[in-house]
Every structure is written in structure tokens, then in C-alpha cells.
Design a protein around this motif. Structure first.
Motif, short mmCIF file in Angstrom:
data_model
loop_
_atom_site.label_atom_id
_atom_site.label_comp_id
_atom_site.label_asym_id
_atom_site.label_seq_id
_atom_site.Cartn_x
_atom_site.Cartn_y
_atom_site.Cartn_z
N ASN A 34 0.80 -1.23 0.00
CA ASN A 34 0.00 0.00 0.00
C ASN A 34 0.83 1.28 0.00
O ASN A 34 0.44 2.29 0.56
CB ASN A 34 -0.99 0.02 1.18
N ILE A 35 1.98 1.24 -0.67
CA ILE A 35 2.77 2.44 -0.87
C ILE A 35 2.18 3.25 -2.02
O ILE A 35 2.28 4.46 -2.06
CB ILE A 35 4.26 2.08 -1.11
N TRP A 36 1.56 2.53 -2.94
CA TRP A 36 0.82 3.18 -4.03
C TRP A 36 -0.39 2.33 -4.35
O TRP A 36 -0.47 1.16 -3.97
CB TRP A 36 1.72 3.42 -5.24
N ASN A 37 -1.36 2.93 -5.03
CA ASN A 37 -2.60 2.25 -5.38
C ASN A 37 -2.86 2.44 -6.87
O ASN A 37 -2.56 3.50 -7.42
CB ASN A 37 -3.76 2.80 -4.55
N LEU A 38 -3.42 1.45 -7.50
CA LEU A 38 -3.71 1.50 -8.93
C LEU A 38 -5.20 1.35 -9.16
O LEU A 38 -5.83 0.40 -8.69
CB LEU A 38 -2.96 0.38 -9.66
N LYS A 39 -5.76 2.32 -9.89
CA LYS A 39 -7.16 2.24 -10.32
C LYS A 39 -7.15 2.26 -11.85
O LYS A 39 -6.64 3.19 -12.46
CB LYS A 39 -7.97 3.43 -9.79
N VAL A 40 -7.72 1.24 -12.45
CA VAL A 40 -7.78 1.15 -13.91
C VAL A 40 -9.22 1.43 -14.33
O VAL A 40 -10.15 0.79 -13.85
CB VAL A 40 -7.32 -0.24 -14.39
N VAL A 41 -9.38 2.39 -15.24
CA VAL A 41 -10.69 2.78 -15.73
C VAL A 41 -10.82 2.31 -17.17
O VAL A 41 -10.01 2.67 -18.03
CB VAL A 41 -10.88 4.31 -15.65
N ASN A 42 -11.82 1.48 -17.42
CA ASN A 42 -12.11 0.99 -18.76
C ASN A 42 -12.97 2.03 -19.48
O ASN A 42 -14.16 2.18 -19.17
CB ASN A 42 -12.83 -0.35 -18.69
N ILE A 43 -12.39 2.74 -20.43
CA ILE A 43 -13.10 3.79 -21.16
C ILE A 43 -14.35 3.23 -21.83
O ILE A 43 -15.39 3.88 -21.88
CB ILE A 43 -12.16 4.45 -22.20
N ARG A 44 -14.26 2.01 -22.30
CA ARG A 44 -15.38 1.36 -23.01
C ARG A 44 -16.64 1.27 -22.13
O ARG A 44 -17.76 1.29 -22.63
CB ARG A 44 -14.95 -0.03 -23.47
N ASP A 45 -16.47 1.20 -20.82
CA ASP A 45 -17.62 1.12 -19.90
C ASP A 45 -18.50 2.36 -19.96
O ASP A 45 -19.63 2.34 -19.47
CB ASP A 45 -17.15 0.92 -18.46
N TYR A 46 -18.02 3.44 -20.53
CA TYR A 46 -18.75 4.70 -20.57
C TYR A 46 -19.40 4.97 -21.92
O TYR A 46 -19.92 6.04 -22.16
CB TYR A 46 -17.83 5.85 -20.14
N SER A 47 -19.40 3.96 -22.78
CA SER A 47 -20.09 4.04 -24.05
C SER A 47 -21.56 3.73 -23.83
O SER A 47 -21.90 2.87 -23.02
CB SER A 47 -19.49 3.04 -25.04
N SER A 48 -22.43 4.43 -24.54
CA SER A 48 -23.87 4.26 -24.29
C SER A 48 -24.57 3.30 -25.24
O SER A 48 -25.72 2.97 -25.02
CB SER A 48 -24.55 5.63 -24.33
N ASP A 49 -23.90 2.85 -26.30
CA ASP A 49 -24.59 1.95 -27.21
C ASP A 49 -24.36 0.48 -26.82
O ASP A 49 -23.49 0.17 -26.03
CB ASP A 49 -24.19 2.22 -28.67
N LYS A 50 -25.17 -0.40 -27.38
CA LYS A 50 -25.12 -1.80 -26.96
C LYS A 50 -23.82 -2.50 -27.37
O LYS A 50 -23.45 -3.49 -26.79
CB LYS A 50 -26.33 -2.57 -27.51
N HIS A 51 -23.11 -1.96 -28.36
CA HIS A 51 -21.84 -2.57 -28.82
C HIS A 51 -20.63 -1.99 -28.09
O HIS A 51 -19.51 -2.41 -28.36
CB HIS A 51 -21.68 -2.38 -30.32
N LYS A 52 -20.87 -1.00 -27.21
CA LYS A 52 -19.80 -0.34 -26.47
C LYS A 52 -18.76 0.27 -27.42
O LYS A 52 -17.56 0.16 -27.24
CB LYS A 52 -19.12 -1.30 -25.48
N THR A 53 -19.25 0.95 -28.45
CA THR A 53 -18.40 1.57 -29.47
C THR A 53 -17.59 2.71 -28.87
O THR A 53 -18.13 3.56 -28.17
CB THR A 53 -19.27 2.12 -30.62
#
Length: 145
Positions: free
Chosen positions: A30-49
Motif C-alpha cells: 500500500n505504498i501506491w494504489n492502482l485504479k484502472v478505468v475501462n473507457i469502453r464502460d462509458y459508451s452508451s450503445d449496446k456494442h460499447k463503441t
């Protein structure tokens, strides 16, 4: 503790080598922490374009500005600095790295395709950084360095 956030289209690549050796030991302690954000999760269409043609024309594809903006809006505070990893950015040197590691929150945006819309870069006042004059498959490899 350093909080590192990485915005990517390929979250499965992380922590990858960042989970090994000294980086991995520091992460588990816990000297550092990593958060990975999947940009694709913020797509609004059903194909995650996530890709689109550049606004105003041009060759290649860009990460869709609305999808990228949604991911940033929901994960980054307005005053936090974002570092966009791109071949056209300012080359990272030792002085820059020493400055980056002193920050409490390091936010890295991994480029893909031909890049991202310039309007997003300007809106978020991103600093564009490059790891060198060579071709990588995307910003993920640069983020691991």
C-alpha cells in the motif's frame, strides 16, 4: 500514498508488470494504489463503441470524445491534472519523472488509434507526454514504464 489512475481501452493489461518486482511489492504494501478505468464502460450503445472518425474530417479513427469525456467526468475531479500518453507529446525525461512521482494523484490516459479529439485535450487541460521517438501499439505500454 500515490494514487495512480489509468484510463484505457484494455484494462486486462493491468497491473501486468506493475504487479512484479519492486512495483508489485510497493503495491501490495500500500505504498501506491492502482485504479484502472475501462473507457469502453462509458459508451452508451449496446456494442460499447469507442471509435469514431475525426471531427472535421481526416484519416484514421479517434476515441469518441463523448465516451472519453464521460469516463473522465465520472472519475476525475475538475482540478486534477491528466497526462495523455501520445507520440506527439513532449518527451518525458528524468526531471519530469521526478516531478510526477511527487504527486499524490497521477492520472494517465492511454492513447489509441490516431489519438483523441483535440477538444477533449483542451477542455481538460491535458499535458501530452511521449516516452520517445518510436512506435508503440498504444499508451498502455508507456503507462507501464
Amino acid at each position: 500514498m500515490l494514487q495512480a489512475q489509468i484510463f484505457t481501452l484494455y484494462p486486462e493489461l493491468f497491473p501486468g508488470p506493475l504487479n512484479k518486482g519492486l512495483y508489485g511489492k510497493a503495491l501490495s504494501n500500500n505504498i501506491w494504489n492502482l485504479k484502472v478505468v475501462n473507457i469502453r464502460d462509458y459508451s452508451s450503445d449496446k456494442h460499447k463503441t469507442v471509435d469514431d472518425t475525426p471531427f472535421g474530417g481526416g484519416s484514421g479513427m479517434l476515441i469518441k470524445p463523448d465516451v472519453l469525456a464521460n469516463s473522465l467526468d465520472q472519475n476525475v475531479k475538475p482540478n486534477e491534472k491528466i497526462y495523455y500518453l501520445t507520440p506527439k507529446g513532449k518527451k518525458i525525461n528524468q526531471k519530469k519523472v521526478k516531478g510526477l512521482i511527487k504527486k499524490n494523484n497521477l492520472i494517465l490516459l492511454c492513447g489509441k488509434y490516431e489519438g483523441i479529439d483535440q477538444r477533449v485535450i483542451e477542455n481538460w487541460n491535458m499535458e501530452e507526454l511521449s516516452v520517445g521517438d518510436f512506435v508503440l501499439s498504444g499508451g498502455e505500454i508507456a503507462a507501464m514504464g
